[in-house]
Enzyme design. Structure first.
Site, PDB file in Angstrom:
ATOM      1  N   GLU A  59      43.639  46.199  -2.457  1.00  0.00           N
ATOM      2  CA  GLU A  59      44.877  46.696  -2.634  1.00  0.00           C
ATOM      3  C   GLU A  59      44.572  48.459  -2.804  1.00  0.00           C
ATOM      4  O   GLU A  59      45.493  49.106  -2.366  1.00  0.00           O
ATOM      5  CB  GLU A  59      45.271  45.962  -4.014  1.00  0.00           C
ATOM      6  CG  GLU A  59      45.670  44.691  -3.731  1.00  0.00           C
ATOM      7  CD  GLU A  59      44.402  43.703  -4.043  1.00  0.00           C
ATOM      8  OE1 GLU A  59      43.280  44.188  -4.005  1.00  0.00           O
ATOM      9  OE2 GLU A  59      44.751  42.579  -4.384  1.00  0.00           O
TER      10      GLU A  59
ATOM     11  N   LYS B  39      36.763  50.995  -9.942  1.00  0.00           N
ATOM     12  CA  LYS B  39      35.282  51.175 -10.152  1.00  0.00           C
ATOM     13  C   LYS B  39      34.350  50.758  -9.404  1.00  0.00           C
ATOM     14  O   LYS B  39      33.549  51.446  -9.179  1.00  0.00           O
ATOM     15  CB  LYS B  39      35.188  49.786 -11.351  1.00  0.00           C
ATOM     16  CG  LYS B  39      33.724  49.703 -11.719  1.00  0.00           C
ATOM     17  CD  LYS B  39      33.647  48.360 -12.706  1.00  0.00           C
ATOM     18  CE  LYS B  39      32.137  47.930 -12.839  1.00  0.00           C
ATOM     19  NZ  LYS B  39      31.760  47.160 -13.790  1.00  0.00           N
TER      20      LYS B  39
ATOM     21  N   GLY C 262      35.566  46.196 -15.619  1.00  0.00           N
ATOM     22  CA  GLY C 262      36.751  46.952 -15.378  1.00  0.00           C
ATOM     23  C   GLY C 262      37.874  46.876 -16.285  1.00  0.00           C
ATOM     24  O   GLY C 262      38.490  47.589 -16.646  1.00  0.00           O
ATOM     25  N   ARG C 263      38.034  45.517 -17.076  1.00  0.00           N
ATOM     26  CA  ARG C 263      38.920  45.418 -18.264  1.00  0.00           C
ATOM     27  C   ARG C 263      38.913  45.956 -19.411  1.00  0.00           C
ATOM     28  O   ARG C 263      39.369  46.010 -20.577  1.00  0.00           O
ATOM     29  CB  ARG C 263      39.307  43.923 -18.359  1.00  0.00           C
ATOM     30  CG  ARG C 263      38.215  43.019 -18.474  1.00  0.00           C
ATOM     31  CD  ARG C 263      38.280  41.445 -18.337  1.00  0.00           C
ATOM     32  NE  ARG C 263      37.356  40.761 -18.512  1.00  0.00           N
ATOM     33  CZ  ARG C 263      36.387  40.444 -17.413  1.00  0.00           C
ATOM     34  NH1 ARG C 263      36.503  40.941 -16.344  1.00  0.00           N
ATOM     35  NH2 ARG C 263      35.283  39.502 -17.678  1.00  0.00           N
TER      36      ARG C 263
ATOM     37  N   HIS D 111      65.800  37.010 -27.778  1.00  0.00           N
ATOM     38  CA  HIS D 111      66.975  36.380 -26.939  1.00  0.00           C
ATOM     39  C   HIS D 111      66.816  35.737 -25.720  1.00  0.00           C
ATOM     40  O   HIS D 111      67.847  35.643 -24.570  1.00  0.00           O
ATOM     41  CB  HIS D 111      67.759  37.718 -26.979  1.00  0.00           C
ATOM     42  CG  HIS D 111      68.481  38.174 -28.082  1.00  0.00           C
ATOM     43  ND1 HIS D 111      69.614  37.986 -28.868  1.00  0.00           N
ATOM     44  CD2 HIS D 111      68.058  39.038 -28.925  1.00  0.00           C
ATOM     45  CE1 HIS D 111      69.683  38.403 -30.056  1.00  0.00           C
ATOM     46  NE2 HIS D 111      68.777  39.214 -30.025  1.00  0.00           N
TER      47      HIS D 111
ATOM     48  N   LYS E  89      40.282  36.509  -2.651  1.00  0.00           N
ATOM     49  CA  LYS E  89      40.058  37.441  -1.919  1.00  0.00           C
ATOM     50  C   LYS E  89      39.214  37.293  -0.566  1.00  0.00           C
ATOM     51  O   LYS E  89      39.781  37.830   0.384  1.00  0.00           O
ATOM     52  CB  LYS E  89      39.080  38.596  -2.657  1.00  0.00           C
ATOM     53  CG  LYS E  89      39.490  39.160  -3.636  1.00  0.00           C
ATOM     54  CD  LYS E  89      38.457  40.079  -4.234  1.00  0.00           C
ATOM     55  CE  LYS E  89      38.727  40.674  -5.994  1.00  0.00           C
ATOM     56  NZ  LYS E  89      37.731  41.398  -6.183  1.00  0.00           N
TER      57      LYS E  89
ATOM     58  N   GLU F 190      40.814  37.056 -18.019  1.00  0.00           N
ATOM     59  CA  GLU F 190      39.783  37.183 -17.142  1.00  0.00           C
ATOM     60  C   GLU F 190      38.409  37.100 -17.846  1.00  0.00           C
ATOM     61  O   GLU F 190      37.275  36.743 -17.161  1.00  0.00           O
ATOM     62  CB  GLU F 190      39.987  38.549 -16.469  1.00  0.00           C
ATOM     63  CG  GLU F 190      39.214  38.760 -15.069  1.00  0.00           C
ATOM     64  CD  GLU F 190      39.439  39.974 -14.380  1.00  0.00           C
ATOM     65  OE1 GLU F 190      39.021  41.163 -14.779  1.00  0.00           O
ATOM     66  OE2 GLU F 190      40.086  39.884 -13.411  1.00  0.00           O
TER      67      GLU F 190
END
Ligand code: F6P
Length: 527
Positions: free
Chosen positions: A218, A212, A269-270, A386, A495, A355
């Site tokens: 990263e 965005k 963003g999400r 399991h 960050k 978030e």
């Protein structure tokens, strides 16, 4: 306009006090088995249909009184007004002064202006831009799908620029007919990109740089390394092999990418999978499939926007979330999708909920005296059974479980689907019923709550509806808690500190660092 602080916060209402009293007198002793024995209509009363999703909420620790008081709470907190403010394009993300309009990304183009609703008329320009971009992006998706020389698509992005498209490409694998392989690189850990680069060829790979902001460290590091690899391998045609999905088209151009698909600051963003960030999904399932995905989400938007609170599934789920978090005191929710293609849904929902609602102050910055976002976690069933279901059945903590099941299977392997469905039903039943055993070790306390979300079929439309449902239930609990669900300041500090620490890893300068960080830094340098 209804800024967060102009509405009463949940704990400042009469309904909140009434809920507390009801919880103290009856709620904490509520027993599911007794509730079913006393009310033959419980299943009907506590289930809810919504577009593409049927929800059985009857195995939750809630009675009719609590439900009525929760609806009162929603009313007293001005939930409907806050929802309407979002749909009207008000700047409800007040800490960033932004509107919150991911719903607009799935709204059909207004066919006839005179029949459009008020919000569509106000947001007509934005909607036109949405559809111009959508048409261009889908045309590009079809062009790439038809280009046999591209065999691999590598999406480079993180957070909302990774989790949504990755989750949806996996979920809709049954509809993927492009013959292309999709890879998702998110981690700055070079092992991830290196592993993908080993498997692809320079002339047959398309890199999608999804960010965005086009500043996320990263993503920029991975994008630079991908471009360097491309050039070292003799690649020259950047325009054919790189495209950018971003609101920061200028930065993408500066990076050397001319093929760009934009979106807008009013898409969090999400919440961005419905925008250009969804390009890998469109490439996998085609333009019509992507339009169906948007249409399913839009149907859920309309349900959320127009259904009365009492028959509104996102509202009912959001209220239940608040009831569990603030009255029962449950701190987590386990997501159990009984469909292997939904295996990234828990990770996707972690970002969506945690978030959005992992906040400790209200809209005015006041510290909240109650809990907000639960921890979300989970794995697909039957695998989870399991592994950690032991704790769900017999552990000391009560964890509400959200089962997601799909009626129809799209494979023809005999016996599998009925076993899968029998297991999801049995787990919900076992959590609720429990089993008496005097010996202790074999005793199941039961009365453990779960919700059951059922899709007829896993299709682009039903996935769209399921995810939009989750977005809106997060909106509901966030609105009642009085927090801003649409900013994410909590990710910033780490960050900033990483930027300070990285050069120190090279220089060894530990001046001013705390003793633990300094000790670890020296240890990492001496290795
Ligand atoms: O650091 C958190 C975050 O800002 C998320 O909200 C977002 O989805 C992610 O980083 C990626 O951001 P971008 O798409 O701008 O690279």
């Amino acid at each position: 306009m209804t800024p967060a602080h102009s509405r009463p916060r949940c704990d400042q209402t009469a309904a909140w006090a009434a809920l507390q009293q009801h919880f103290d007198t009856e709620g904490r002793r509520f027993d599911l088995r007794a509730a079913f024995a006393a009310d033959a209509q419980r299943f009907a009363a506590f289930s809810q249909s919504a577009p593409h999703v049927f929800a059985d909420l009857s195995k939750n620790l809630i009675d009719a009184t609590a439900q009525t008081l929760l609806f009162d709470l929603a009313q007293q907190c001005g939930l409907a007004q806050h929802r309407d403010a979002m749909f009207a394009g008000d700047k409800i993300n007040h800490t960033e002064q932004r509107a919150v309009m991911h719903f607009l990304l799935r709204k059909p183009a207004a066919v006839n202006e005179s029949s459009a609703d008020a919000a569509t008329k106000t947001l007509a320009n934005e909607l036109r831009e949405v559809h111009t971009t959508l048409d261009a992006m889908l045309a590009y998706a079809e062009q790439v799908r038809a280009d046999a020389s591209i065999t691999d698509v590598v999406n480079i992005g993180i957070g909302g620029s990774d989790l949504g498209p990755q989750m949806a490409v996996l979920a809709l694998d049954g509809f993927a007919d492009s013959g292309k392989r999709f890879h998702f690189v998110s981690n700055v850990d070079g092992h991830e990109l290196a592993a993908v680069l080993k498997r692809v060829h320079v002339n047959s790979t398309l890199f999608l740089i999804a960010s965005k902001t086009f500043t996320t460290i990263e993503t920029m590091t991975n994008a630079r390394s991908a471009k360097q690899w491309f050039q070292e391998q003799g690649g020259t045609h950047v325009a054919k092999h790189f495209a950018a999905l971003t609101t920061n088209v200028a930065a993408a151009r500066e990076f050397g990418i001319d093929t760009t698909f934009g979106f807008w600051d009013w898409v969090g963003g999400r919440y961005s999978m419905w925008s250009a960030i969804g390009l890998p999904v469109a490439m996998a399932i085609g333009a019509q499939g992507f339009r169906d995905f948007l249409a399913g989400a839009h149907a859920m938007d309309e349900h959320f926007r127009t259904a009365p609170l009492e028959g509104n599934l996102p509202v009912r789920l959001g209220l239940l979330d608040l009831w569990y978090r603030n009255f029962h005191g449950f701190t987590s929710r386990s997501i159990a999708p009984y469909h292997s293609a939904l295996r990234r849904v828990p990770a996707y929902l972690q970002q969506l909920e945690m978030e959005s609602n992992g906040k400790r102050v209200d809209g005015t910055g006041q510290t909240l005296p109650f809990g907000t976002s639960p921890v979300l976690w989970g794995e697909p069933g039957t695998n989870g059974q399991h592994a950690y279901f032991q704790m769900l059945h017999q552990g000391t903590d009560v964890v509400p479980v959200e089962f997601i099941a799909v009626t129809r299977a799209r494979h023809s392997l005999a016996g599998h689907h009925s076993q899968l469905l029998a297991n999801v039903l049995a787990q919900a039943q076992a959590l609720m019923l429990g089993k008496n055993d005097a010996g202790g070790h074999r005793h199941f306390p039961g009365n453990r709550p779960s919700s059951f979300l059922l899709l007829d079929d896993l299709t682009p439309a039903s996935l769209g509806a399921l995810i939009a449902l989750q977005e809106h239930r997060v909106f509901v609990s966030g609105a009642l808690w009085g927090i801003n669900s649409f900013d994410q300041w909590g990710v910033e500090l780490g960050k900033v500190l990483a930027k300070d620490i990285e050069p120190r890893l090279h220089s060894g300068d530990a001046a001013g660092l705390d003793a633990s960080t300094a000790g670890l830094l020296q240890r990492l340098r001496s290795a």
